[in-house]
Design a protein around this motif. Structure first.
Motif, PDB file in Angstrom:
ATOM      1  N   TYR A 142     -68.618  62.216 -18.416  1.00  0.00           N
ATOM      2  CA  TYR A 142     -66.992  60.979 -18.246  1.00  0.00           C
ATOM      3  C   TYR A 142     -66.785  61.607 -19.474  1.00  0.00           C
ATOM      4  CZ  TYR A 142     -69.756  56.502 -16.750  1.00  0.00           C
ATOM      5  OH  TYR A 142     -69.991  55.918 -15.661  1.00  0.00           O
ATOM      6  N   LYS A 143     -66.485  62.094 -20.659  1.00  0.00           N
ATOM      7  CA  LYS A 143     -65.872  62.856 -21.162  1.00  0.00           C
ATOM      8  C   LYS A 143     -64.959  64.378 -20.985  1.00  0.00           C
ATOM      9  CE  LYS A 143     -68.353  62.042 -25.612  1.00  0.00           C
ATOM     10  NZ  LYS A 143     -69.190  62.337 -26.869  1.00  0.00           N
ATOM     11  N   MET A 144     -65.989  65.194 -20.092  1.00  0.00           N
ATOM     12  CA  MET A 144     -64.993  65.965 -19.191  1.00  0.00           C
ATOM     13  C   MET A 144     -64.588  65.360 -17.927  1.00  0.00           C
ATOM     14  SD  MET A 144     -68.672  68.469 -18.618  1.00  0.00           S
ATOM     15  CE  MET A 144     -70.074  67.463 -18.116  1.00  0.00           C
ATOM     16  N   ILE A 145     -64.796  64.439 -17.938  1.00  0.00           N
ATOM     17  CA  ILE A 145     -63.941  64.058 -16.415  1.00  0.00           C
ATOM     18  C   ILE A 145     -62.413  63.540 -17.164  1.00  0.00           C
ATOM     19  CG2 ILE A 145     -63.469  61.804 -14.391  1.00  0.00           C
ATOM     20  CD1 ILE A 145     -66.435  62.718 -14.139  1.00  0.00           C
ATOM     21  N   SER A 146     -62.464  62.446 -18.045  1.00  0.00           N
ATOM     22  CA  SER A 146     -61.551  62.500 -19.053  1.00  0.00           C
ATOM     23  C   SER A 146     -60.358  63.326 -19.413  1.00  0.00           C
ATOM     24  CB  SER A 146     -61.558  61.468 -20.277  1.00  0.00           C
ATOM     25  OG  SER A 146     -62.712  62.117 -20.861  1.00  0.00           O
ATOM     26  N   LYS A 147     -60.713  64.417 -20.049  1.00  0.00           N
ATOM     27  CA  LYS A 147     -60.525  66.037 -21.000  1.00  0.00           C
ATOM     28  C   LYS A 147     -59.395  66.639 -19.311  1.00  0.00           C
ATOM     29  CE  LYS A 147     -62.871  65.903 -24.829  1.00  0.00           C
ATOM     30  NZ  LYS A 147     -63.377  66.461 -26.336  1.00  0.00           N
TER      31      LYS A 147
END
Length: 160
Positions: A142-147
């Motif tokens: 989720y962090k990778m996708i949001s960034k």
């Protein structure tokens, strides 16, 4: 009959991840844990989730037919039950006689198992044997996708 004691956080993750693809939970109670196989209504997105017995405080399954292994119910009903259960307490789940019973402390909820329509095919998600696999924490994904959202529409995860 299936009986399990599992943390509320694990059940919340199941709701979160399966809710991305569908609004129904289709869970098979295996001897070594739960297998959750889901597809979206258009049969485009597919997901397999295993919740192994070592992630549970207790797990027991006793069945006489394969139909007794399958639990199908509305994710919203599970999410609603979890929302009223206190944090930090384990959830006791019992599936028997077509009803899923959820108990957490003094809170109790029952969800009726949906019956599979006669002739409706069982969900088949192909097994993919890749050259390698990487276990990833979904919060990291989720962090990778949001960034990456501000940079690109594509995210590539590869190994090997």
């Amino acid at each position: 009959m299936m009986h399990a004691i599992v943390s509320k956080s694990i059940l919340q993750r199941v709701v979160t991840h399966t809710g991305i693809v569908t609004d129904k939970l289709n869970m098979t109670c295996l001897d070594d844990g739960w297998k959750i196989s889901i597809t979206d209504p258009a049969k485009v997105a597919m997901m397999n989730i295993m919740v192994w017995t070592n992630a549970m405080d207790s797990y027991e399954v006793q069945v006489t037919s394969e139909d007794e292994r399958e639990i199908i119910f509305d994710l919203e009903k599970l999410a609603s039950a979890l929302s009223i259960f206190p944090d930090g307490q384990p959830v006791e789940i019992t599936f028997s006689d077509g009803v899923v019973r959820l108990d957490c402390g003094r809170m109790h909820r029952a969800i009726r198992n949906e019956v599979r329509v006669e002739g409706e095919p069982r969900m088949k998600i192909p097994e993919v044997n890749l050259r390698c696999s990487i276990p990833l924490d979904t919060t990291e994904i989720y962090k990778m996708i949001s960034k990456s959202g501000g940079i690109t529409d594509h995210l590539t995860i590869s190994c090997g």
